[in-house]
Design an enzyme around this catalytic site. Sequence first.
Site, PDB file in Angstrom:
ATOM      1  N   HIS A 369      30.426 -24.711 -19.799  1.00  0.00           N
ATOM      2  CA  HIS A 369      31.362 -23.585 -19.555  1.00  0.00           C
ATOM      3  C   HIS A 369      32.409 -24.126 -18.566  1.00  0.00           C
ATOM      4  CE1 HIS A 369      28.969 -20.447 -21.497  1.00  0.00           C
ATOM      5  NE2 HIS A 369      28.069 -21.421 -21.289  1.00  0.00           N
ATOM      6  N   LYS A 560      38.944 -10.153 -13.231  1.00  0.00           N
ATOM      7  CA  LYS A 560      38.163 -11.207 -13.222  1.00  0.00           C
ATOM      8  C   LYS A 560      37.211 -11.754 -11.560  1.00  0.00           C
ATOM      9  CE  LYS A 560      41.240 -13.231 -15.724  1.00  0.00           C
ATOM     10  NZ  LYS A 560      41.449 -13.843 -16.531  1.00  0.00           N
ATOM     11  N   ARG A 561      36.840 -12.805 -11.572  1.00  0.00           N
ATOM     12  CA  ARG A 561      36.172 -13.016 -10.919  1.00  0.00           C
ATOM     13  C   ARG A 561      37.503 -13.515 -10.051  1.00  0.00           C
ATOM     14  NH1 ARG A 561      30.547 -14.037  -9.033  1.00  0.00           N
ATOM     15  NH2 ARG A 561      31.266 -14.655  -7.712  1.00  0.00           N
ATOM     16  N   LYS A 566      42.731 -19.248 -11.128  1.00  0.00           N
ATOM     17  CA  LYS A 566      42.630 -18.432 -11.996  1.00  0.00           C
ATOM     18  C   LYS A 566      44.549 -17.397 -11.381  1.00  0.00           C
ATOM     19  CE  LYS A 566      37.480 -17.426 -12.697  1.00  0.00           C
ATOM     20  NZ  LYS A 566      37.745 -17.715 -14.368  1.00  0.00           N
ATOM     21  N   THR A 668      37.330 -14.888 -21.342  1.00  0.00           N
ATOM     22  CA  THR A 668      37.101 -13.392 -22.737  1.00  0.00           C
ATOM     23  C   THR A 668      37.791 -12.506 -22.600  1.00  0.00           C
ATOM     24  OG1 THR A 668      34.864 -13.056 -21.165  1.00  0.00           O
ATOM     25  CG2 THR A 668      34.990 -15.215 -23.532  1.00  0.00           C
ATOM     26  N   LYS A 672      38.779  -9.067 -24.898  1.00  0.00           N
ATOM     27  CA  LYS A 672      38.431  -7.351 -24.826  1.00  0.00           C
ATOM     28  C   LYS A 672      39.512  -6.858 -24.715  1.00  0.00           C
ATOM     29  CE  LYS A 672      34.974  -9.159 -22.536  1.00  0.00           C
ATOM     30  NZ  LYS A 672      34.396  -9.425 -20.959  1.00  0.00           N
TER      31      LYS A 672
HETATM   32  C1  26W Z   1      26.402 -23.401 -10.195  1.00  0.00           C
HETATM   33  C2  26W Z   1      27.564 -23.044  -9.691  1.00  0.00           C
HETATM   34  C3  26W Z   1      28.290 -22.521 -10.562  1.00  0.00           C
HETATM   35  C4  26W Z   1      27.670 -20.670 -11.345  1.00  0.00           C
HETATM   36  C5  26W Z   1      28.122 -20.364 -12.632  1.00  0.00           C
HETATM   37  C6  26W Z   1      28.917 -22.813 -11.958  1.00  0.00           C
HETATM   38  C7  26W Z   1      29.229 -22.721 -13.035  1.00  0.00           C
HETATM   39  C8  26W Z   1      28.870 -21.026 -13.387  1.00  0.00           C
HETATM   40  C9  26W Z   1      29.865 -21.045 -14.501  1.00  0.00           C
HETATM   41  C10 26W Z   1      29.709 -21.976 -15.598  1.00  0.00           C
HETATM   42  C11 26W Z   1      30.759 -20.077 -14.240  1.00  0.00           C
HETATM   43  C12 26W Z   1      31.884 -19.351 -15.804  1.00  0.00           C
HETATM   44  O1  26W Z   1      31.385 -17.968 -16.137  1.00  0.00           O
HETATM   45  N1  26W Z   1      32.332 -20.126 -16.185  1.00  0.00           N
HETATM   46  C13 26W Z   1      32.416 -19.568 -17.108  1.00  0.00           C
HETATM   47  O2  26W Z   1      32.112 -19.239 -18.919  1.00  0.00           O
HETATM   48  C14 26W Z   1      33.127 -18.067 -19.293  1.00  0.00           C
HETATM   49  C15 26W Z   1      32.432 -17.956 -20.437  1.00  0.00           C
HETATM   50  O3  26W Z   1      32.348 -19.737 -21.483  1.00  0.00           O
HETATM   51  C16 26W Z   1      34.903 -18.605 -19.694  1.00  0.00           C
HETATM   52  O4  26W Z   1      34.571 -18.005 -20.893  1.00  0.00           O
HETATM   53  C17 26W Z   1      35.041 -19.174 -18.441  1.00  0.00           C
HETATM   54  O5  26W Z   1      36.964 -19.518 -18.498  1.00  0.00           O
HETATM   55  C18 26W Z   1      34.397 -19.836 -17.539  1.00  0.00           C
HETATM   56  O6  26W Z   1      34.869 -19.992 -15.868  1.00  0.00           O
END
Ligand code: 26W
Length: 847
Positions: A369, A560-561, A566, A668, A672
């Site tokens: 992701h 968004k975050r 971003k 995403t 929406k």
């Molecule tokens: C370990 C720290 C950590 C925590 C969460 C690393 C990475 C994450 C996630 C993978 C971050 C995340 O939410 N990524 C998002 O995933 C969405 C669903 O696929 C995408 O639409 C976003 O672009 C992506 O940033």
Amino acid sequence: MKESVRPEHADDTRTALSGASLRRAFLDHVFHTQGKLPGHASQNDLYQAAAHTVRDRLVQRWISTAEAYLGQPSRTVAYLSAEFLMGPHLGNNLINLGIFDEVREAMAAAGLDLDRILEQEVEPGLGNGGLGRLAACFMDSLATLEIPALGYGIRYEYGIFQQTIIDGMQVESTDTWLRNGNPWEIQRSEWAVQVRLGGHTEHYTDDRGHYRVRWVPAKTVVGVPFDSPILGYRVNTVNTLRLWRADATEAFDFHTFNRGDYLGAVSKKVTSENLTKVLYPNDETSQGKELRLEQQYFFVACSLQDMLRLLAVDGIPVTRFHEKFAVQLNDTHPAVGIAELMRLLVDDHDLPWNEAWHITQNAFAYTNHTLLPEALEQWPLPLFARVLPRHLEIILEINARLLDEVRIRFYGDESRLARLSLISEYGEKQVRMANLACVGSHAINGVAELHSRLMREDVLKDFYEMWPEKFTSITNGVTPRRWLALSNPRLTRLVSEAIGDGWISDLAQLRALEPYAEDAGFREQWQAARHQNKVALAELVRETTGVVVDPSSMFDVMVKRIHEYKRQHLAVLHVIALYHRIKSDPGTEIQPRTFLFGGKAAPGYAYAKLMIRFITSVADVVNRDPQVRDRLKVVFLPNFNVTYGQRIYPAADLAEQISLAGKEASGTGNMKFAMNGALNIGTMDGANIELREAVGNDNFFPFGLTAPEVYGLRASGYDPAAYYHSNPQLRAVIDLVQQGFFSRGDPGLFRPLFDPQQRHDPYLLMADFASYIECQEKVSQAFAEPARWQRMSVLSCARSGRFSSDRAIREYCERIWHIEPVPVRLLHRASGAPWQVESPAHAPRAA
Ligand code: 26W
């Protein structure tokens, strides 16, 4: 309403969907479950009673589903995710049962307001953002498509923190989502499992002369499953979301207790239960914290034991594990499951390594992701050895076998060995979870075309060269049930009146709306529905922030975050550019805009928090300036979550998707917004590229460098100062910030975000500024022509069908899981008689 999907059985009143049955059940629950006379019931009592009423109906379908799945030959998806950002359940379940409008009317007839009751639900915020929300959309689609599936995760006692804004800055507080109880879960203590942690291993030869390993743990915790029903849209399928809570093995450590150290014994219990206390609030930065590794191993170990139990229930031997379960890894957070399944098969079930490896590889698949290097999880070797000594041995064995293969296939390529190794040897030795996930899976996918390509060409290049056949791309999607049918009833009604309601479970049907874009009467209704959504959001903004905004201004939204990649700060630079134009020429004509920002910053991410301060500081100045009057308003809406999202997406005119190209895996929110008739302005990043292609070039506002251009520019030596010096408008904007105009004279406050003169601009704001401003100009011109804008808005919705999570799940089923639907027939009961499957003549099936 399709009567065929909800047959009434005269004797089956307890769970029938008729108005009379629902009303009676609701009143019964106020009395028996909440213990109140209706006249004394609080709004929360009413919510709980409504939730239990709906839950009873779900349970009937849930048990029917369990019966249908038992012993049938299909595979089951086990979706392993450290996060599930489900959002409130009640409204969604009413939609999926097909009784939302009836219940609203029945409530109104009784003098009750369904919306107020729905507002009582505290959302389960068990996720950070995109990844957790995707898991939730996927659960909805899996059930809707009648795919046997279990979501496995962690029942965090505290979900994502609550955000308030004090003096313009983010302040976090704990999310006590369980404070009023959770009517949607059932605790299943009888399926609790034990999970071992720490300690050491002992190697020995058993009495049959086999080499064996014994893991002697330092502690054992209990995992207790809590199940929530996940109902599909107008089908009988109710899948399970199974979240694990850590408990102490025994209420007291008797040994300590006997010594008279009562508090010492209790504190051990507290330590075990800390495991599932809180969700780590980071997205995209891995910190290598011991407790986090314990969380990951804990839920994965619980889930795999649970799968083995289910296998035994069906009488299937462990050697056929992969034929029964398709285990999907939602990023690397559950990747230690690969080592755990190997341990279970080799150590506990005595299988030869090669056979265990075959089973494991065929069971697991991995979704990546993110491309950000700081998000790739790595665990320092000593830490990993301390928490999971046996798993480290297994990983080293997997690695040894992998590297043997690489040595032969890529003869003499030492650097390739180092890159593919599961152990990073740069500096302190680390276990690389993405490498483990790639080796142990038969399928690896990215979440948008560009992302998958960059994955193949960059982050996972070496694995792609090893096994190109493992790689695929499945573009994300979102569920139209929550994100349109539930959150935007006005547009839903309008759309369904025009083209029927088939689109709710077959979103491609939205295309039938296209001709309506040319229908002035329809456009007017479209605009009226969307305007009402804006009025409602304006009211919410006033309630929560005190800021009064004009619903006829353009709602320009970025939710968004908060993250540097971003580029919320790029949007702020646009606000400042407009402000500067008004101040330099007060008579200037500008399209009135309301800028709405929302999103949480990771508590330890100083620059993201500074970004929030930047937004609120600019808001303070702009909103206070009488010269700007009602032309510009800037709002930071605190505590953006699923609940707020449901009010925001339907009310946006323009949505900002402005990440630096090559950084956002998919996104995403863009989908929406598009479904709800907002237009997106965005870079050619993630799913924006495919969204633009789908809605058409005229209905998407693209700008900025492409991913290859970003690489090119970086390679040739990016100089942000050159942009600053050559663009007077950019210079004016930067100068205002650096004069401290938005920071009460403090020139240095926002420097960490960008400082072009010092060649500091890590996310290339300066390079994209001119193109962004020019594109925003086009947006303003389009918005000034209502007919044109509404036409674009209708088309954006009409062509968003591809971005349903139903389409995404179908692709996972075909390309990765090889699973087909298993329809469920409802169990019924005549009063007093046992439950049984109804006669086929009545079998309810979705259209
Ligand atoms: C370990 C720290 C950590 C925590 C969460 C690393 C990475 C994450 C996630 C993978 C971050 C995340 O939410 N990524 C998002 O995933 C969405 C669903 O696929 C995408 O639409 C976003 O672009 C992506 O940033």
